[in-house]
Design an enzyme around this catalytic site. Sequence first.
Site, PDB file in Angstrom:
ATOM      1  N   GLY A   1      -0.114   4.674   2.598  1.00 23.03           N
ATOM      2  CA  GLY A   1       0.622   3.587   3.211  1.00 23.03           C
ATOM      3  C   GLY A   1       1.226   3.971   4.547  1.00 23.03           C
ATOM      4  N   ASP A   2       2.118   3.115   5.052  1.00 21.43           N
ATOM      5  CA  ASP A   2       2.741   3.353   6.342  1.00 21.43           C
ATOM      6  C   ASP A   2       3.562   4.640   6.340  1.00 21.43           C
ATOM      7  OD1 ASP A   2       1.664   0.987   7.300  1.00 21.43           O
ATOM      8  OD2 ASP A   2       3.426  -0.198   6.745  1.00 21.43           O
TER       9      ASP A   2
ATOM     10  N   PHE B   1       3.050   7.359   4.582  1.00 16.48           N
ATOM     11  CA  PHE B   1       2.168   8.526   4.600  1.00 16.48           C
ATOM     12  C   PHE B   1       1.597   8.733   5.995  1.00 16.48           C
ATOM     13  CE2 PHE B   1      -1.935  10.628   3.133  1.00 16.48           C
ATOM     14  CZ  PHE B   1      -1.322  11.842   2.854  1.00 16.48           C
TER      15      PHE B   1
END
Length: 614
Positions: A238-239, A241
């Site tokens: 996701g964002d 990560f």
Amino acid sequence: MERDRDDGIAVKGENPAALAVADAEVDGKAQSSALSSTLFLDRVGQVILTFNSDGLSWSMVQSFNNDESSCLGVKLAPKVVTEIKFSDVYAVELIDYGLVHESNLPNAGKFLVGHDNEMYWFKVHGFQRSKSQPSLWVLSLFTFGHNDPQMCQMWVNRINASLNLEMGRPRNLLVFVHPRSGKGSGCKIWETVAPIFSRAKVKTKVTVTQKAGQAFHVMASTSNQELYSYDGVVAVGGDGFFNEILNGFLSSRHKAPYPPSPTDIIHSADGHGSSLVHHGSSGTVAETSYRNEDGSPLLSSTVQNFTDQDRDFPFSEEQFRFGIIPAGSTDAIVMCTTGTRDPITSALHIVLGKRVCLDVAQVVRWKTTSASKLDPCVRYAASFAGYGFYGDVITESEKYLWMGPKRYDYAGTKVFMRLRSYEAEVAYLEVESGEANSTSGRGHVSGSIRALWSPNKSERVVCRVNCAICNDKPIHVSMGDPQTTTYSRPEKTRWLRSKGRFLSIGAAVISCRNERAPDGLVADAHLSDGFLNLILIKDCPHALYLWHLTQLARRGGTPLNFKFVEHHKTTAFVFTSFGNESVWNLDGEPFQAHQLSAQVFRGLVSLFASGPEV
């Protein structure tokens, strides 16, 4: 000796194998004269396949009188794909034997010669845009057959030669997979898209992270020389990560002065700000204590300075790109750069070598609490930095990690029920209205007071594929140049201030579109215009703030058209809290900061993406 082949091509003095070898020796440029052969197209029938300068096209050998439907006496031709561009082809592969399947076209079976026989095949892998969702790319496969394997080999050689001419396609990628990102499906999603990379002959070095902060430290400690062996890095997550990987990459490579500040706010010891090599002024990466999407804190450590070898290999961001395979809770960055949260679409953007520049905000925390000493810590954000309501939601959601993505809805409801305002001051650089107009496409005056709510929508110039605003006067930032900034610094800069009690403060680097906010926080924010969209929401009754949030959740809503909402385009701002608690949300990760400053770098990094389709 001359003979006529059953594909209609006469060859004198050489066989198909010799022709295939000759084709392979072509210098890679597609021939201006078209090549045509009669082949079988699986599930269609016998076709004449033509090799053009920009792709393949085919037509039925024999038309069928009964394959047309009619409407009010007007015959309608069947909707059958008859061409594909090389720019939409990501792989071609040769298959030994396979069965010819019956045609899907009505009444075409009688024209299929030997449809129960086996023959040699080659497959052309590409994509088509969804008719209902243009940003959604759907895999397409065209399988052609012939009795002569050398004929199939010739076509494979020709197509591969053209694919090799497609610029920017990666050949070697570094891949990080977050196994617990979002709903914990990171590994499963990678297994779904991995065959696309394999068919495209893209080598991937895959690391499934075992602990929080692993990707950060790998990126921060990997030498530039080693990174040069890759065309980019891909985050399956996701964002948050992606933020971890981005910070690991920039922490040891991006050199730039601290963000500017008003003359009465002195951050650095010399009063002017100093050039940074790493996150801290001491030359080492400052402690990282934010949490990753699995809830565990990132490792706190330092990364050594550049080695002499790294100085010999200064990093060039021009040839290095980032890719994101969405597997997170919101995936706002992917939504803004591809237009959809579909992993297949993102994988196709990567293997086809798409490129789009992305602004990045540098956020410097000067003080963690009011009693702290000045101790600068640098972080980077690619989508959003938020305070107040946004910081409270991310803090509250940490208690419910077991709920997965639903924890944000639950935490948001709880935070809204006890909605709090915070005393703070924000100083931001004024942007001339003409400069703002050139990027936003609409007149904007800093600090203007709007009506309580206006049903009239402002003219919006939404960022799309080949965006004229993002492509206008592109600025390529050199990571090794300590003097590089993204905006001009005139001798006299004007700082504007907003002080009072705020329900929330947001700085959007991009529009931040997601499933909860289909148009994003700022619908006309761009991927690479060099501006932060500063959204200041003053204290107001709960009902009005709920109205604002409701407008955010509506497609075509007007969340900024309230008198308690200020929207400013700026290049830098400084924040100071007057309370004891101060938590920010940086790309979905909590970041405690009593005092911070931020600036935006235009087009600092490149992504394997092309922007949302119209």
